[in-house]
Design a protein around this motif. Structure first.
Motif, PDB file in Angstrom:
ATOM      1  N   ILE A   1      -5.835  24.456  -6.892  1.00  0.00           N
ATOM      2  CA  ILE A   1      -7.059  23.685  -6.687  1.00  0.00           C
ATOM      3  C   ILE A   1      -7.470  23.108  -8.042  1.00  0.00           C
ATOM      4  O   ILE A   1      -7.794  23.866  -8.958  1.00  0.00           O
ATOM      5  CB  ILE A   1      -8.210  24.553  -6.137  1.00  0.00           C
ATOM      6  N   PRO A   2      -7.449  21.801  -8.186  1.00  0.00           N
ATOM      7  CA  PRO A   2      -7.845  21.219  -9.467  1.00  0.00           C
ATOM      8  C   PRO A   2      -9.349  21.391  -9.713  1.00  0.00           C
ATOM      9  O   PRO A   2     -10.152  21.326  -8.782  1.00  0.00           O
ATOM     10  CB  PRO A   2      -7.471  19.743  -9.331  1.00  0.00           C
ATOM     11  N   ILE A   3      -9.693  21.617 -10.980  1.00  0.00           N
ATOM     12  CA  ILE A   3     -11.094  21.741 -11.385  1.00  0.00           C
ATOM     13  C   ILE A   3     -11.437  20.557 -12.284  1.00  0.00           C
ATOM     14  O   ILE A   3     -10.751  20.295 -13.274  1.00  0.00           O
ATOM     15  CB  ILE A   3     -11.356  23.047 -12.164  1.00  0.00           C
ATOM     16  N   VAL A   4     -12.512  19.866 -11.925  1.00  0.00           N
ATOM     17  CA  VAL A   4     -13.009  18.747 -12.715  1.00  0.00           C
ATOM     18  C   VAL A   4     -14.340  19.179 -13.336  1.00  0.00           C
ATOM     19  O   VAL A   4     -15.222  19.684 -12.642  1.00  0.00           O
ATOM     20  CB  VAL A   4     -13.201  17.492 -11.849  1.00  0.00           C
ATOM     21  N   LEU A   5     -14.464  18.988 -14.619  1.00  0.00           N
ATOM     22  CA  LEU A   5     -15.675  19.322 -15.355  1.00  0.00           C
ATOM     23  C   LEU A   5     -16.632  18.134 -15.301  1.00  0.00           C
ATOM     24  O   LEU A   5     -16.206  16.989 -15.431  1.00  0.00           O
ATOM     25  CB  LEU A   5     -15.312  19.629 -16.811  1.00  0.00           C
ATOM     26  N   ILE A   6     -17.910  18.417 -15.085  1.00  0.00           N
ATOM     27  CA  ILE A   6     -18.928  17.372 -15.196  1.00  0.00           C
ATOM     28  C   ILE A   6     -19.912  17.852 -16.259  1.00  0.00           C
ATOM     29  O   ILE A   6     -20.454  18.951 -16.161  1.00  0.00           O
ATOM     30  CB  ILE A   6     -19.621  17.033 -13.852  1.00  0.00           C
ATOM     31  N   SER A   7     -20.066  17.051 -17.327  1.00  0.00           N
ATOM     32  CA  SER A   7     -20.825  17.528 -18.477  1.00  0.00           C
ATOM     33  C   SER A   7     -21.298  16.370 -19.343  1.00  0.00           C
ATOM     34  O   SER A   7     -20.622  15.342 -19.432  1.00  0.00           O
ATOM     35  CB  SER A   7     -19.923  18.445 -19.316  1.00  0.00           C
ATOM     36  N   ALA A   8     -22.418  16.575 -19.999  1.00  0.00           N
ATOM     37  CA  ALA A   8     -22.892  15.612 -20.979  1.00  0.00           C
ATOM     38  C   ALA A   8     -21.966  15.587 -22.195  1.00  0.00           C
ATOM     39  O   ALA A   8     -21.976  14.636 -22.976  1.00  0.00           O
ATOM     40  CB  ALA A   8     -24.312  15.954 -21.412  1.00  0.00           C
ATOM     41  N   LYS A   9     -21.148  16.613 -22.340  1.00  0.00           N
ATOM     42  CA  LYS A   9     -20.237  16.728 -23.482  1.00  0.00           C
ATOM     43  C   LYS A   9     -18.792  16.398 -23.107  1.00  0.00           C
ATOM     44  O   LYS A   9     -17.872  16.684 -23.863  1.00  0.00           O
ATOM     45  CB  LYS A   9     -20.315  18.145 -24.045  1.00  0.00           C
TER      46      LYS A   9
ATOM     47  N   ASP B   1     -17.105  13.725 -23.130  1.00  0.00           N
ATOM     48  CA  ASP B   1     -16.416  12.832 -24.063  1.00  0.00           C
ATOM     49  C   ASP B   1     -15.967  13.531 -25.344  1.00  0.00           C
ATOM     50  O   ASP B   1     -15.270  12.929 -26.154  1.00  0.00           O
ATOM     51  CB  ASP B   1     -17.320  11.644 -24.421  1.00  0.00           C
ATOM     52  N   TRP B   2     -16.362  14.756 -25.527  1.00  0.00           N
ATOM     53  CA  TRP B   2     -15.978  15.490 -26.731  1.00  0.00           C
ATOM     54  C   TRP B   2     -14.506  15.898 -26.701  1.00  0.00           C
ATOM     55  O   TRP B   2     -13.936  16.244 -27.727  1.00  0.00           O
ATOM     56  CB  TRP B   2     -16.818  16.749 -26.881  1.00  0.00           C
ATOM     57  N   PHE B   3     -13.896  15.897 -25.515  1.00  0.00           N
ATOM     58  CA  PHE B   3     -12.556  16.447 -25.353  1.00  0.00           C
ATOM     59  C   PHE B   3     -11.542  15.384 -24.950  1.00  0.00           C
ATOM     60  O   PHE B   3     -11.855  14.473 -24.192  1.00  0.00           O
ATOM     61  CB  PHE B   3     -12.565  17.546 -24.273  1.00  0.00           C
ATOM     62  N   THR B   4     -10.309  15.558 -25.445  1.00  0.00           N
ATOM     63  CA  THR B   4      -9.207  14.717 -24.996  1.00  0.00           C
ATOM     64  C   THR B   4      -8.678  15.306 -23.688  1.00  0.00           C
ATOM     65  O   THR B   4      -8.969  16.464 -23.355  1.00  0.00           O
ATOM     66  CB  THR B   4      -8.058  14.703 -26.023  1.00  0.00           C
ATOM     67  N   ILE B   5      -7.889  14.515 -22.975  1.00  0.00           N
ATOM     68  CA  ILE B   5      -7.313  15.021 -21.731  1.00  0.00           C
ATOM     69  C   ILE B   5      -6.412  16.223 -22.002  1.00  0.00           C
ATOM     70  O   ILE B   5      -6.380  17.173 -21.226  1.00  0.00           O
ATOM     71  CB  ILE B   5      -6.580  13.902 -20.941  1.00  0.00           C
ATOM     72  N   SER B   6      -5.725  16.217 -23.114  1.00  0.00           N
ATOM     73  CA  SER B   6      -4.869  17.341 -23.486  1.00  0.00           C
ATOM     74  C   SER B   6      -5.696  18.617 -23.703  1.00  0.00           C
ATOM     75  O   SER B   6      -5.316  19.702 -23.251  1.00  0.00           O
ATOM     76  CB  SER B   6      -4.074  16.998 -24.749  1.00  0.00           C
ATOM     77  N   GLU B   7      -6.817  18.476 -24.386  1.00  0.00           N
ATOM     78  CA  GLU B   7      -7.696  19.631 -24.614  1.00  0.00           C
ATOM     79  C   GLU B   7      -8.274  20.145 -23.290  1.00  0.00           C
ATOM     80  O   GLU B   7      -8.358  21.357 -23.079  1.00  0.00           O
ATOM     81  CB  GLU B   7      -8.835  19.262 -25.571  1.00  0.00           C
ATOM     82  N   LEU B   8      -8.655  19.222 -22.404  1.00  0.00           N
ATOM     83  CA  LEU B   8      -9.171  19.632 -21.097  1.00  0.00           C
ATOM     84  C   LEU B   8      -8.110  20.402 -20.321  1.00  0.00           C
ATOM     85  O   LEU B   8      -8.392  21.429 -19.708  1.00  0.00           O
ATOM     86  CB  LEU B   8      -9.642  18.412 -20.301  1.00  0.00           C
TER      87      LEU B   8
ATOM     88  N   GLN C   1      -5.623  22.117 -21.573  1.00  0.00           N
ATOM     89  CA  GLN C   1      -5.468  23.426 -22.224  1.00  0.00           C
ATOM     90  C   GLN C   1      -6.561  24.385 -21.798  1.00  0.00           C
ATOM     91  O   GLN C   1      -6.330  25.592 -21.710  1.00  0.00           O
ATOM     92  CB  GLN C   1      -5.468  23.274 -23.746  1.00  0.00           C
ATOM     93  N   MET C   2      -7.746  23.864 -21.512  1.00  0.00           N
ATOM     94  CA  MET C   2      -8.863  24.702 -21.071  1.00  0.00           C
ATOM     95  C   MET C   2      -8.816  24.984 -19.572  1.00  0.00           C
ATOM     96  O   MET C   2      -9.636  25.728 -19.055  1.00  0.00           O
ATOM     97  CB  MET C   2     -10.200  24.043 -21.434  1.00  0.00           C
ATOM     98  N   GLY C   3      -7.872  24.355 -18.858  1.00  0.00           N
ATOM     99  CA  GLY C   3      -7.735  24.602 -17.430  1.00  0.00           C
ATOM    100  C   GLY C   3      -8.424  23.606 -16.521  1.00  0.00           C
ATOM    101  O   GLY C   3      -8.561  23.848 -15.321  1.00  0.00           O
ATOM    102  N   PHE C   4      -8.838  22.460 -17.061  1.00  0.00           N
ATOM    103  CA  PHE C   4      -9.494  21.431 -16.261  1.00  0.00           C
ATOM    104  C   PHE C   4      -8.545  20.259 -16.028  1.00  0.00           C
ATOM    105  O   PHE C   4      -7.772  19.897 -16.908  1.00  0.00           O
ATOM    106  CB  PHE C   4     -10.757  20.911 -16.956  1.00  0.00           C
ATOM    107  N   LEU C   5      -8.645  19.651 -14.874  1.00  0.00           N
ATOM    108  CA  LEU C   5      -7.854  18.466 -14.565  1.00  0.00           C
ATOM    109  C   LEU C   5      -8.350  17.281 -15.376  1.00  0.00           C
ATOM    110  O   LEU C   5      -7.583  16.462 -15.854  1.00  0.00           O
ATOM    111  CB  LEU C   5      -7.941  18.157 -13.068  1.00  0.00           C
ATOM    112  N   GLY C   6      -9.655  17.193 -15.520  1.00  0.00           N
ATOM    113  CA  GLY C   6     -10.280  16.102 -16.251  1.00  0.00           C
ATOM    114  C   GLY C   6     -11.769  16.344 -16.341  1.00  0.00           C
ATOM    115  O   GLY C   6     -12.246  17.426 -15.978  1.00  0.00           O
TER     116      GLY C   6
END
Length: 129
Positions: free
Chosen positions: A79-87, A89-96, A98-103
């Motif tokens: 199940i993909p997890i998408v983060l919704i956050s004011a922050k 834009d702080w992360f690249t897709i690669s970093e996301l 690595q943290m376990g988020f799809l985007g």
């Protein structure tokens, strides 16, 4: 008829209501809403969503542990997890990844394009290794 099931995890009631309406009415998602990560884990087991949209900023004391549990469970069930956050834009897709988020989707978001953003992420998903 809803095209996909989405689990929404957002602790702010007013924002949860807006997101639910945007995704359910404008986006054709079958939305299950949760006010906490812990509740979201339980709802995930009951409703079997196709995608999880989560705001990781939460007042829960054990939010990091719960988020890790959610990620483990969602990866096991693909199940993909998408983060919704004011922050977001702080992360690249690669970093996301690595943290376990799809985007990630930035707050403030555009209600009329939110559903399309999620569909686009899921359609072109490249899950982290």
């Amino acid at each position: 008829m809803p095209s996909s099931r989405l689990l929404l995890i957002e602790h702010e009631a007013s924002l949860r209501s807006v997101l639910d309406a945007c995704l359910g009415e404008l986006g054709d998602w079958e939305v299950t809403s949760s006010r906490s990560i812990q509740e979201g884990i339980s709802l995930c087991n009951q409703h079997h969503p196709n995608v999880i949209l989560v705001d990781a900023s939460t007042p829960e004391d054990d939010a990091l542990l719960l988020m890790e549990q959610l990620k483990r469970d969602s990866q096991r069930r693909a199940i993909p997890i998408v983060l919704i956050s004011a922050k977001a834009d702080w992360f690249t897709i690669s970093e996301l990844h690595q943290m376990g988020f799809l985007g990630a989707i930035s707050k403030p978001f555009n209600p009329s394009t939110l559903s399309a953003q999620i569909h686009r992420l899921v359609s072109y998903q490249i899950l982290p290794p």
